[in-house]
Design a protein around this motif. Structure first.
Motif, PDB file in Angstrom:
ATOM      1  N   ILE A 189       0.837  -1.207   0.000  1.00 16.29           N
ATOM      2  CA  ILE A 189       0.000   0.000   0.000  1.00 16.29           C
ATOM      3  C   ILE A 189       0.872   1.257   0.000  1.00 16.29           C
ATOM      4  N   ALA A 190       1.928   1.268   0.807  1.00 11.75           N
ATOM      5  CA  ALA A 190       2.822   2.430   0.824  1.00 11.75           C
ATOM      6  C   ALA A 190       3.445   2.647  -0.550  1.00 11.75           C
ATOM      7  N   HIS A 191       3.853   1.571  -1.188  1.00 11.65           N
ATOM      8  CA  HIS A 191       4.443   1.664  -2.524  1.00 11.65           C
ATOM      9  C   HIS A 191       3.415   2.150  -3.539  1.00 11.65           C
ATOM     10  N   ASP A 192       2.170   1.741  -3.372  1.00  7.22           N
ATOM     11  CA  ASP A 192       1.074   2.167  -4.239  1.00  7.22           C
ATOM     12  C   ASP A 192       0.854   3.682  -4.115  1.00  7.22           C
ATOM     13  N   LEU A 193       0.993   4.205  -2.899  1.00  7.03           N
ATOM     14  CA  LEU A 193       0.755   5.628  -2.634  1.00  7.03           C
ATOM     15  C   LEU A 193       1.938   6.514  -3.016  1.00  7.03           C
ATOM     16  N   ALA A 194       3.135   5.960  -3.003  1.00  5.52           N
ATOM     17  CA  ALA A 194       4.358   6.760  -3.135  1.00  5.52           C
ATOM     18  C   ALA A 194       4.401   7.676  -4.355  1.00  5.52           C
ATOM     19  N   PRO A 195       3.889   7.279  -5.521  1.00  2.00           N
ATOM     20  CA  PRO A 195       3.959   8.198  -6.669  1.00  2.00           C
ATOM     21  C   PRO A 195       3.119   9.460  -6.520  1.00  2.00           C
ATOM     22  N   VAL A 196       2.122   9.461  -5.610  1.00  2.00           N
ATOM     23  CA  VAL A 196       1.220  10.615  -5.538  1.00  2.00           C
ATOM     24  C   VAL A 196       1.205  11.296  -4.182  1.00  2.00           C
ATOM     25  N   ALA A 197       1.822  10.692  -3.169  1.00  2.00           N
ATOM     26  CA  ALA A 197       1.745  11.249  -1.817  1.00  2.00           C
ATOM     27  C   ALA A 197       3.092  11.110  -1.111  1.00  2.00           C
ATOM     28  N   ALA A 198       3.251  11.848  -0.007  1.00  2.00           N
ATOM     29  CA  ALA A 198       4.430  11.718   0.850  1.00  2.00           C
ATOM     30  C   ALA A 198       4.119  10.645   1.888  1.00  2.00           C
TER      31      ALA A 198
END
Length: 363
Positions: free
Chosen positions: A180-189
């Motif tokens: 999930i963190a990897h999924d979010l990384a391109p758009v969020a900190a």
């Protein structure tokens, strides 16, 4: 009490319930599968959009039906849903969707399964295969009730777009947290907050997927009784997650100690504004319909020996973590537990009611 037109009520039509139906048919018993949701895929349709299996297709199938396609690919959530629905359609068993079970009671030595619509189904035996997705574990931390940001469990996470441009903390050191963190990384900190260092394991040691080695070494069949305390599952990584951490696209910090308004309080005492905290902190068995039967302990866990209830001989469980082996709650391993449980229930029913096993009618 009239004789029911089935031998075993199976609660849940996810991977465990479908494996149970297959095994019961092979044991000459008639299953009735009861699924609360609208599809014969259990909780899989509700998982986050980017989810992919950590095991390749060749090691991700239920008994009697290969996954299909490239056996070395890592199937996406939607492929798993489609596979399970195909599997269900191929079973010579009655499967009722929209049939939520509210209670199982003992009456006259047998079991009675009650549904949300008021239907009461006398059942010679029952298998609880409803999984744990409906009972996410959400820790309570100081100040949590006054936190002005969003708090959710991974069970409620779907996609990164609602979090674009935001500051997100994902709590957990397991596969789901890291994915999930990897999924979010391109758009969020994004920060992973963990109590211990994340333990990574190579996805393909010596050029073969780790699940190949689980199979050839016998690890997947290791009896759970030999393990006093089951180990935590490491994060399987082909390099992408460690690379994202090394490049600073996401980071890892020691778990924060509490909330303060719009902030989290980190272990070193510093505070930081956070927009959302996603707890990828696991699940507990979801078996509320068994409380009246006295089949659960004070924490809602089944009282059992292996897959059989310690309270009622006609009640079995399927799909629990480390139920009989490390792979008990996986697509590749639940079938072995299902076959074992079906044999035990067949013996129980034959001894109690004189049921003669029927010829195999399923896949």
């Amino acid at each position: 009490m009239s004789t029911p037109p089935f031998d075993v009520a199976v609660i849940g039509a996810g991977q465990s319930g479908l494996a149970a139906a297959h095994a019961l048919l092979n044991a000459g018993l008639r299953p009735l599968v009861l699924e609360a949701g609208p599809r014969t895929a259990g909780s899989w349709p509700a998982y986050y959009d980017s989810l992919t299996l950590f095991s390749p297709a060749r090691h991700s199938a239920l008994p009697g039906a290969p996954f299909g396609g490239d056996p070395d690919r890592y199937p996406h959530r939607d492929e798993v849903v489609a596979y399970l629905e195909r599997y269900a359609a191929g079973l010579d068993a009655e499967i009722r969707t929209g049939a939520a079970v509210t209670e199982v009671r003992a009456e006259g030595g047998d079991l009675v399964v009650r549904l949300a619509d008021g239907t009461a189904l006398p059942a010679p035996a029952v298998i609880a295969a409803s999984g744990s997705f409906g009972n996410p574990c959400l820790p309570a931390l100081p100040g949590q009730e006054r936190f002005t940001g969003r708090i959710l469990h991974a069970a409620a996470y779907r996609a990164p777009s609602p979090y674009a441009g935001r500051r997100i903390v994902v709590v957990g050191a397991g596969n789901s947290a890291v994915q999930i963190a990897h999924d979010l990384a391109p758009v969020a900190a994004v920060t992973l907050a963990t109590r211990t260092a994340i333990r990574f394991v190579d996805q393909r040691p010596l050029g073969r997927d780790l699940h190949f080695w689980f199979t050839v070494t016998g690890f997947d069949r290791l009896p759970a009784r030999l393990i006093a305390s089951p180990p935590t599952t490491p994060v399987l990584d082909d390099g992408r997650y460690r690379r994202a951490l090394a490049e600073g696209r996401m980071d890892r910090r020691e778990m924060f100690t509490g909330f303060a308004g719009e902030e989290v309080i980190w272990a070193d005492g510093t505070r930081e504004h956070v927009d959302a905290v996603i707890f990828a902190t696991g699940y507990r068995p979801h078996l509320p319909y068994l409380h009246a039967l006295g089949a659960l302990d004070g924490l809602g866990r089944p009282l059992r020996r292996g897959g059989l209830s310690a309270v009622h001989a006609g009640l079995g469980f399927l799909g629990l973590e480390w139920q009989r082996s490390p792979s008990s709650n996986t697509l590749r391993g639940v079938g072995r537990d299902a076959a074992h449980l079906a044999r035990r229930l067949a013996g129980h029913l034959k001894a109690r009611r004189g049921i003669r096993p029927r010829a195999r009618t399923g896949r």
